[in-house]
Design a protein around this motif. Structure first.
Motif, PDB file in Angstrom:
ATOM      1  N   ILE A   1      -2.329  -4.248  -6.580  1.00 54.86           N
ATOM      2  CA  ILE A   1      -2.231  -2.946  -6.222  1.00 54.86           C
ATOM      3  C   ILE A   1      -3.330  -2.886  -5.142  1.00 54.86           C
ATOM      4  O   ILE A   1      -3.431  -2.261  -3.904  1.00 54.86           O
ATOM      5  CB  ILE A   1      -2.627  -1.941  -7.226  1.00 54.86           C
ATOM      6  CG1 ILE A   1      -1.328  -1.879  -7.971  1.00 54.86           C
ATOM      7  CG2 ILE A   1      -2.921  -0.527  -6.552  1.00 54.86           C
ATOM      8  CD1 ILE A   1      -1.574  -1.087  -9.333  1.00 54.86           C
ATOM      9  N   TYR A   2      -4.622  -3.590  -5.299  1.00 55.85           N
ATOM     10  CA  TYR A   2      -5.774  -3.207  -4.569  1.00 55.85           C
ATOM     11  C   TYR A   2      -6.172  -4.527  -3.688  1.00 55.85           C
ATOM     12  O   TYR A   2      -7.172  -4.462  -2.646  1.00 55.85           O
ATOM     13  CB  TYR A   2      -6.981  -3.089  -5.481  1.00 55.85           C
ATOM     14  CG  TYR A   2      -7.067  -1.936  -6.140  1.00 55.85           C
ATOM     15  CD1 TYR A   2      -7.247  -0.648  -5.249  1.00 55.85           C
ATOM     16  CD2 TYR A   2      -6.700  -1.521  -7.324  1.00 55.85           C
ATOM     17  CE1 TYR A   2      -7.184   0.700  -5.721  1.00 55.85           C
ATOM     18  CE2 TYR A   2      -6.390  -0.401  -8.200  1.00 55.85           C
ATOM     19  CZ  TYR A   2      -6.937   0.737  -7.218  1.00 55.85           C
ATOM     20  OH  TYR A   2      -6.924   2.003  -7.501  1.00 55.85           O
TER      21      TYR A   2
ATOM     22  N   LEU B   1      -8.746   3.097 -12.633  1.00 59.91           N
ATOM     23  CA  LEU B   1      -7.489   2.993 -12.755  1.00 59.91           C
ATOM     24  C   LEU B   1      -7.317   2.525 -14.247  1.00 59.91           C
ATOM     25  O   LEU B   1      -6.340   2.890 -14.973  1.00 59.91           O
ATOM     26  CB  LEU B   1      -6.836   2.138 -11.889  1.00 59.91           C
ATOM     27  CG  LEU B   1      -5.530   1.636 -12.174  1.00 59.91           C
ATOM     28  CD1 LEU B   1      -4.396   2.944 -12.059  1.00 59.91           C
ATOM     29  CD2 LEU B   1      -5.203   0.729 -10.845  1.00 59.91           C
TER      30      LEU B   1
ATOM     31  N   MET C   1       0.912  -1.181   0.131  1.00 57.04           N
ATOM     32  CA  MET C   1       0.104   0.072   0.148  1.00 57.04           C
ATOM     33  C   MET C   1       1.040   1.349   0.009  1.00 57.04           C
ATOM     34  O   MET C   1       0.324   2.380  -0.030  1.00 57.04           O
ATOM     35  CB  MET C   1      -1.054  -0.039   1.218  1.00 57.04           C
ATOM     36  CG  MET C   1      -2.128  -1.135   1.252  1.00 57.04           C
ATOM     37  SD  MET C   1      -3.084  -0.913   2.425  1.00 57.04           S
ATOM     38  CE  MET C   1      -3.995   0.731   2.386  1.00 57.04           C
ATOM     39  N   SER C   2       2.207   1.199   0.464  1.00 52.57           N
ATOM     40  CA  SER C   2       2.879   2.293   0.415  1.00 52.57           C
ATOM     41  C   SER C   2       3.370   2.740  -0.837  1.00 52.57           C
ATOM     42  O   SER C   2       3.853   3.931  -1.141  1.00 52.57           O
ATOM     43  CB  SER C   2       4.118   2.085   1.444  1.00 52.57           C
ATOM     44  OG  SER C   2       4.801   1.129   0.573  1.00 52.57           O
ATOM     45  N   ILE C   3       3.299   1.912  -1.887  1.00 53.92           N
ATOM     46  CA  ILE C   3       3.862   2.284  -3.334  1.00 53.92           C
ATOM     47  C   ILE C   3       2.404   2.660  -4.110  1.00 53.92           C
ATOM     48  O   ILE C   3       1.591   2.488  -4.032  1.00 53.92           O
ATOM     49  CB  ILE C   3       4.216   0.758  -4.058  1.00 53.92           C
ATOM     50  CG1 ILE C   3       5.229   0.092  -3.386  1.00 53.92           C
ATOM     51  CG2 ILE C   3       4.461   0.942  -5.599  1.00 53.92           C
ATOM     52  CD1 ILE C   3       5.380  -1.165  -3.926  1.00 53.92           C
ATOM     53  N   PRO C   4       2.674   4.000  -4.744  1.00 59.76           N
ATOM     54  CA  PRO C   4       1.538   4.523  -5.259  1.00 59.76           C
ATOM     55  C   PRO C   4       1.183   3.472  -6.252  1.00 59.76           C
ATOM     56  O   PRO C   4       2.028   3.087  -7.141  1.00 59.76           O
ATOM     57  CB  PRO C   4       2.292   5.909  -5.975  1.00 59.76           C
ATOM     58  CG  PRO C   4       3.540   6.128  -5.148  1.00 59.76           C
ATOM     59  CD  PRO C   4       3.957   4.807  -4.536  1.00 59.76           C
ATOM     60  N   SER C   5      -0.095   3.642  -6.599  1.00 61.47           N
ATOM     61  CA  SER C   5      -0.782   2.502  -7.485  1.00 61.47           C
ATOM     62  C   SER C   5      -0.547   2.845  -8.953  1.00 61.47           C
ATOM     63  O   SER C   5      -0.273   2.002  -9.606  1.00 61.47           O
ATOM     64  CB  SER C   5      -2.275   2.504  -7.146  1.00 61.47           C
ATOM     65  OG  SER C   5      -2.766   3.828  -7.501  1.00 61.47           O
ATOM     66  N   LEU C   6      -0.498   4.072  -9.455  1.00 55.22           N
ATOM     67  CA  LEU C   6      -0.349   4.390 -10.742  1.00 55.22           C
ATOM     68  C   LEU C   6       0.996   3.986 -11.214  1.00 55.22           C
ATOM     69  O   LEU C   6       1.222   3.554 -12.316  1.00 55.22           O
ATOM     70  CB  LEU C   6      -1.132   5.619 -10.961  1.00 55.22           C
ATOM     71  CG  LEU C   6      -0.808   6.307 -12.450  1.00 55.22           C
ATOM     72  CD1 LEU C   6      -1.628   5.458 -13.498  1.00 55.22           C
ATOM     73  CD2 LEU C   6      -0.964   7.658 -12.637  1.00 55.22           C
ATOM     74  N   ILE C   7       1.967   4.642 -10.066  1.00 47.38           N
ATOM     75  CA  ILE C   7       3.398   4.157 -10.584  1.00 47.38           C
ATOM     76  C   ILE C   7       3.621   2.585 -10.682  1.00 47.38           C
ATOM     77  O   ILE C   7       4.324   2.359 -11.674  1.00 47.38           O
ATOM     78  CB  ILE C   7       4.210   4.970  -9.695  1.00 47.38           C
ATOM     79  CG1 ILE C   7       4.039   6.729  -9.758  1.00 47.38           C
ATOM     80  CG2 ILE C   7       5.672   4.509  -9.764  1.00 47.38           C
ATOM     81  CD1 ILE C   7       5.031   7.128  -8.557  1.00 47.38           C
ATOM     82  N   PHE C   8       2.882   2.146  -9.715  1.00 45.09           N
ATOM     83  CA  PHE C   8       3.345   0.601  -9.741  1.00 45.09           C
ATOM     84  C   PHE C   8       2.699  -0.194 -11.015  1.00 45.09           C
ATOM     85  O   PHE C   8       3.172  -1.018 -11.726  1.00 45.09           O
ATOM     86  CB  PHE C   8       2.789  -0.115  -8.429  1.00 45.09           C
ATOM     87  CG  PHE C   8       2.817  -1.579  -8.241  1.00 45.09           C
ATOM     88  CD1 PHE C   8       3.941  -2.114  -7.943  1.00 45.09           C
ATOM     89  CD2 PHE C   8       1.725  -2.297  -8.726  1.00 45.09           C
ATOM     90  CE1 PHE C   8       4.241  -3.456  -7.676  1.00 45.09           C
ATOM     91  CE2 PHE C   8       1.999  -3.848  -8.673  1.00 45.09           C
ATOM     92  CZ  PHE C   8       3.128  -4.367  -8.084  1.00 45.09           C
TER      93      PHE C   8
ATOM     94  N   ARG D   1      -5.856  -3.356   0.209  1.00 42.86           N
ATOM     95  CA  ARG D   1      -7.006  -2.625   0.824  1.00 42.86           C
ATOM     96  C   ARG D   1      -8.018  -3.629   1.120  1.00 42.86           C
ATOM     97  O   ARG D   1      -8.650  -3.193   2.102  1.00 42.86           O
ATOM     98  CB  ARG D   1      -7.408  -1.661  -0.327  1.00 42.86           C
ATOM     99  CG  ARG D   1      -6.368  -0.700  -0.961  1.00 42.86           C
ATOM    100  CD  ARG D   1      -6.728   0.126  -2.094  1.00 42.86           C
ATOM    101  NE  ARG D   1      -5.820   1.072  -2.571  1.00 42.86           N
ATOM    102  CZ  ARG D   1      -5.400   2.034  -2.574  1.00 42.86           C
ATOM    103  NH1 ARG D   1      -6.066   2.615  -1.450  1.00 42.86           N
ATOM    104  NH2 ARG D   1      -4.419   2.815  -2.913  1.00 42.86           N
TER     105      ARG D   1
END
Length: 353
Positions: free
Chosen positions: A225-226, A287, A196-203, A229
Motif C-alpha cells: 500500500i505505502y 492503519l 495508489m488509486s486503490i483505497p488503502s483500507l479496502i486493499f 508513496r
C-alpha cells in the motif's frame, strides 16, 4: 471569591511582572495572555473553568520542562556534530524525541516493566483500579497497564517492520527508476499510480480476508500500500540529483548503477527520505491500529492498542476512561513523530522555508 482564585491570579500577575521586569517578552506575552483568558473564562465558567485552565497550563509547563531537560541531556551525551543540531531543536521536537524514547524503552523492556503477563488473568472482568492494577482490568480480568506496556512492543513493532518494508521497496524502486530512466521509469511510475488509486483500507481488508490476519500478511499488505508513496517522493528527489554535473562525471568515469545510487544519489537525498520515513510510519501505525480495531490486525491474546479500544469500549458507557488510554497512546506517538519530522524538514531539507 475562593482562595484558589486569589492564589491563581496572584501567581499569574506576579509571574507576568517578573517576565516584564527582566525583559522576557515572549514569556510575558504568554503569561499575560493566559491571565486575560483566565479572567474571561472565570467570569463565564467560574472556578471549575479556572481549575481546568490551571491543570492544562500545569501539564504544558511540565511537558516543556521535561522536553528542555531531555534536550540538554542529549546535548551532553551526544557527539559534537549531533549536539550542535539538537541544541537548536525546538521544545516540540525535544518533546517528540522524549516520547519516542519512552515508547522504545517500554517496548524493549516490556517483560520487566509490566507487573503481569499480557494474557494473564488476575481479576474479575472490568475490575476497578487498585494498588495492584493501576488501570484496572479488561473484559477478561487481565491487567490493563501490563497490556498497554506490551502493546508498545506489539503495535509499534509491527508498524515499524511494515514501514521498513514499504520504505525499502519504494526507495529502492525510486532510486533505480531515477537512475535508469527510459521505459523502466515509465513502467514503475504507472504501476505506482495503479496501486495508489486503490483505497488503502479496502486493499488491506481484502488481503487480510483472503490470506488471514497474520503478521506476515499485514506487513506485506501495508508494504504494498505505502511503497508507491515512497517511490513517488524518492523518484522526485533523485530526479533532481541525477541531472547534476557530478553524476554525469561519474557516468563518464564508467561507474555502474549501484555505485551511482549508493555513493552519489542516496547521500544527497537523505534528508527528505528520513522525513518521509517518519510520516510513513505515522500512516502505517494508524492503519495497523485501525485494522486491529476492526478485528483483522494483531489477534488475541496478543496485546494490541487497537483491539484494546474495541474490546473495552463498553466501559465508556459507565463513565470509565480506560478504553481511551490506548487510544491516547496511539495519538501521542503520532503527534510526537510528527513533531520530530516537522523539525527535521525545517532543519535539513528546506521544504518549509
Amino acid at each position: 471569591m475562593s482562595v484558589f482564585v486569589i492564589i491563581y491570579f496572584a501567581c499569574l500577575i506576579a509571574s507576568s511582572c517578573l517576565a516584564a521586569y527582566y525583559e522576557k517578552r515572549p514569556t510575558f506575552l504568554t503569561l499575560f495572555s493566559l491571565t486575560l483568558i483566565s479572567f474571561v473564562l472565570g467570569i463565564v465558567g467560574g472556578v471549575p473553568a479556572l481549575r481546568f485552565v490551571a491543570t492544562a497550563a500545569g501539564l504544558l509547563a511540565f511537558a516543556a520542562g521535561i522536553s528542555f531537560a531531555f534536550r540538554e541531556f542529549i546535548v551532553i551525551i551526544a557527539p559534537a556534530n549531533i549536539s550542535k543540531e539538537v541544541r537548536t531543536a525546538p521544545l516540540t521536537a525535544a518533546f517528540g524525541m522524549f516520547v519516542i524514547f519512552t515508547y522504545a524503552i517500554a517496548g524493549i523492556f516490556a517483560p520487566w516493566i509490566a507487573p503481569y503477563g499480557e494474557s494473564e488473568v488476575i481479576a474479575s472482568a472490568f475490575a476497578m483500579p487498585d494498588e495492584n492494577m493501576l488501570l484496572g482490568a479488561d473484559q477478561l480480568g487481565r491487567d490493563m497497564f501490563s497490556r498497554i506496556i506490551y502493546g508498545a512492543r506489539n503495535t509499534v513493532g509491527l508498524a515499524l517492520l511494515a514501514t521498513l518494508a514499504a520504505f525499502f521497496m519504494g526507495a529502492f524502486a525510486g532510486l533505480l527508476a531515477a537512475t535508469k530512466g527510459g521505459w523502466f521509469d515509465q513502467f514503475m511510475g504507472r504501476f505506482a499510480d495503479v496501486i495508489m488509486s486503490i483505497p488503502s483500507l479496502i486493499f488491506a481488508l481484502l488481503m487480510l480476508s483472503i490470506f488471514g490476519p497474520q503478521v506476515t500478511v499485514i506487513i506485506v499488505a501495508v508494504a504494498i500500500i505505502y511503497a508507491p508513496r515512497v517511490f513517488r517522493l524518492t523518484r522526485a528527489v533523485a530526479g533532481n540529483v541525477v541531472v547534476m554535473d557530478y553524476i554525469e562525471a561519474a557516468k563518464l568515469r564508467g561507474e555502474k548503477t549501484w555505485y551511482l545510487i549508493r555513493k552519489e544519489i542516496l547521500p544527497n537525498s537523505t534528508a527528505p527520505l528520513i522525513a518521509e520515513f517518519g510520516l510513513e510510519f505515522c500512516f502505517v501505525f494508524l492503519l495497523v491500529a485501525g485494522l486491529s480495531f476492526l478485528g483483522l490486525g494483531i489477534q488475541p491474546p496478543t496485546a494490541d492498542w487497537g483491539s484494546m479500544v474495541r474490546e473495552n469500549a463498553t466501559m465508556i458507557s459507565f463513565g470509565e476512561i480506560t478504553p481511551l488510554i490506548p487510544a491516547a497512546a496511539i495519538a501521542l506517538l503520532t503527534v510526537a513523530v510528527n513533531f520530530v519530522v516537522d523539525w527535521m524538514l525545517f532543519r535539513s531539507s528546506g521544504l518549509k522555508e
